[in-house]
Design a protein around this motif. Sequence first.
Motif, PDB file in Angstrom:
ATOM      1  N   GLY A 393     -85.052  18.453  36.310  1.00  0.00           N
ATOM      2  CA  GLY A 393     -86.420  18.967  36.291  1.00  0.00           C
ATOM      3  C   GLY A 393     -87.352  17.990  36.956  1.00  0.00           C
ATOM      4  O   GLY A 393     -87.182  16.778  36.826  1.00  0.00           O
ATOM      5  N   SER A 394     -88.357  18.497  37.682  1.00  0.00           N
ATOM      6  CA  SER A 394     -89.185  17.604  38.496  1.00  0.00           C
ATOM      7  C   SER A 394     -90.602  17.389  37.981  1.00  0.00           C
ATOM      8  O   SER A 394     -91.224  16.393  38.312  1.00  0.00           O
ATOM      9  CB  SER A 394     -89.249  18.125  39.930  1.00  0.00           C
ATOM     10  OG  SER A 394     -89.929  19.368  40.007  1.00  0.00           O
ATOM     11  N   ASP A 395     -91.166  18.343  37.188  1.00  0.00           N
ATOM     12  CA  ASP A 395     -92.532  18.182  36.666  1.00  0.00           C
ATOM     13  C   ASP A 395     -93.526  17.849  37.779  1.00  0.00           C
ATOM     14  O   ASP A 395     -94.284  16.881  37.673  1.00  0.00           O
ATOM     15  CB  ASP A 395     -92.542  17.102  35.589  1.00  0.00           C
ATOM     16  CG  ASP A 395     -93.802  17.135  34.735  1.00  0.00           C
ATOM     17  OD1 ASP A 395     -94.600  18.082  34.862  1.00  0.00           O
ATOM     18  OD2 ASP A 395     -94.001  16.189  33.948  1.00  0.00           O
ATOM     19  N   PRO A 396     -93.569  18.635  38.865  1.00  0.00           N
ATOM     20  CA  PRO A 396     -94.339  18.225  40.043  1.00  0.00           C
ATOM     21  C   PRO A 396     -95.840  18.414  39.878  1.00  0.00           C
ATOM     22  O   PRO A 396     -96.312  19.094  38.968  1.00  0.00           O
ATOM     23  CB  PRO A 396     -93.801  19.159  41.132  1.00  0.00           C
ATOM     24  CG  PRO A 396     -93.466  20.411  40.380  1.00  0.00           C
ATOM     25  CD  PRO A 396     -92.909  19.928  39.058  1.00  0.00           C
ATOM     26  N   GLY A 397     -96.575  17.790  40.803  1.00  0.00           N
ATOM     27  CA  GLY A 397     -98.022  17.948  40.835  1.00  0.00           C
ATOM     28  C   GLY A 397     -98.772  16.841  40.125  1.00  0.00           C
ATOM     29  O   GLY A 397    -100.003  16.916  39.986  1.00  0.00           O
ATOM     30  N   TYR A 398     -98.076  15.832  39.676  1.00  0.00           N
ATOM     31  CA  TYR A 398     -98.685  14.678  39.015  1.00  0.00           C
ATOM     32  C   TYR A 398     -98.042  13.399  39.552  1.00  0.00           C
ATOM     33  O   TYR A 398     -96.910  13.386  40.011  1.00  0.00           O
ATOM     34  CB  TYR A 398     -98.461  14.730  37.490  1.00  0.00           C
ATOM     35  CG  TYR A 398     -98.960  15.987  36.826  1.00  0.00           C
ATOM     36  CD1 TYR A 398    -100.300  16.123  36.470  1.00  0.00           C
ATOM     37  CD2 TYR A 398     -98.103  17.049  36.558  1.00  0.00           C
ATOM     38  CE1 TYR A 398    -100.770  17.273  35.863  1.00  0.00           C
ATOM     39  CE2 TYR A 398     -98.559  18.213  35.951  1.00  0.00           C
ATOM     40  CZ  TYR A 398     -99.897  18.318  35.611  1.00  0.00           C
ATOM     41  OH  TYR A 398    -100.354  19.464  35.025  1.00  0.00           O
TER      42      TYR A 398
END
Length: 524
Positions: A393-398
């Motif tokens: 999982g990447s949890d992008p945008g931060y």
Amino acid sequence: MTILRALTMIFALAWSAAAAAQPGMQPVPDRPAGEGEGPYPSLVIRGATMIDGTGAPPMGPVDIVVEGDRIAEVHLTGAPQKVLDSASRTIDASGMYVLPGFVDVHGHNGDPGKAPQPSYGYKLWLAHGVTTVRGVSFYFGPDQPDLSDAARSEANTIAAPRLIPYAAFGDKWDGGTPDTPEKARAWVRWIKQAGFHGVKFFNSETPEVLGAALDEADKLGLGSVAHLAQVGVAQVNARKAVELGLDGVTHFYGHFESLLKDGTVPQYPAGYNYLDEQDRFGEVADLADQIVAPGSEKWDEYVDFLVESGVTLSPTFNIYSASRDVMRARTLEWHDKYTLPSLMNFYEPSLTNHGSYYHDWTTEDEVAWRHFYRPWMRLTNEFKNKGGRVTAGSDPGYIYQTWGFAYIAELEMLREAGLSPLEVIQAATINGAREIYEPKGIEPPIGSIRAGKLADLVIVPENPLDNLKVLYGTGHKRLNRETNQIETVGGVRWTIKDGVVYDAPALLESVARMVEEQRAAQGQ
């Protein structure tokens, strides 16, 4: 104020700050003609080396026949001539590698101040071979297009991965805070009826509330995953959450608090303030010095407990990697061409933007985080070695983690943690598929290359088992020793989702145009 309400306020404030910077989230446009082609009555992928996602070694050359949105046949000795002659389209993948479409189990999208057009993230995911994303959530707050985006993606009327929407506990409805077991069950029933696939927890009010919500979710075939935030971990650490029935733990939260060598709660400085994010993320690294020794009896017992419980770990190592070297994260080579100016602005140190916590980030902070990663990665790898399931999982945008690129960075960090290259691909494919579909009680229709599976595939010119960097949209630079010239190799060539063939470089170019258009609009 309840814990749940406090956590909801934190994410609402982060959303509001982003919206204030650039109000107005744009709807995702319909997929124009030529952006993705198919599905075809018969598509043949010829001559590729197959990495099937199950952990089996590469094999090839193989011919893969796709009919509509499904894999019809995998020919290990070449497709019959009549099949080749009748194909609606043939992709010559000689010398290339074909893998199952990647699964990102930790996605977000839609903060209007940093990426006002959600197709920006969707296209970056597709351009990096990601064909399925679990949103936890895609959008926070009521009246957001989580479900409509998912339906449009399922119909392939937008250029986007398959979208699996989860709702954050207590979000989306107008029934008030679910702060009793009865209200928790009612909220879970409501999101099931609304069409969500699962629940993302941030640590609820009480163990009783969490337990009731998890029990109801399990009865209804909904998945569950938790970011066990520090404000609730004294009541519910990872061990307690798993005992209550949690399906998956994401990030590192809750693990070290289950392994403290002294006391029952972490030791923070007297002046610690959770709402000051430099405190929140800076001081957490000191947990590495508060836990029992890796390999000790308590450590081994905890790892065994996690494995025996059947919980899934999606560590998202990459999302905190800037903590180890913020200068590197700020200057990653894809930022200039593919990261929106509004997103770069969001990443900068800030008192309001969630995750922009390196206000005065020092060498000491970075060294502490490098030290923190060692037991975190060891825990993950030992859990995997004993039979536990790890996903990507990447949890992008931060925190300088841009969509798509962040996902490949996570694969590299899983490798750093000790997973073999084949195990990394397993985490990115069949393991992610099983985490998503297991709560539904069905065999995943994605995640491996088999006849009957959905035609979600990634075709890349270079072998990712040799070098995961060839999956980045910017490719991999190397010296040609015969010509003494730098060459760029790799990058996903085609991403196929539901039998629709996307030209990955063309998707990247459309993203680059978004970046240039925003720069021009801002007079840059």
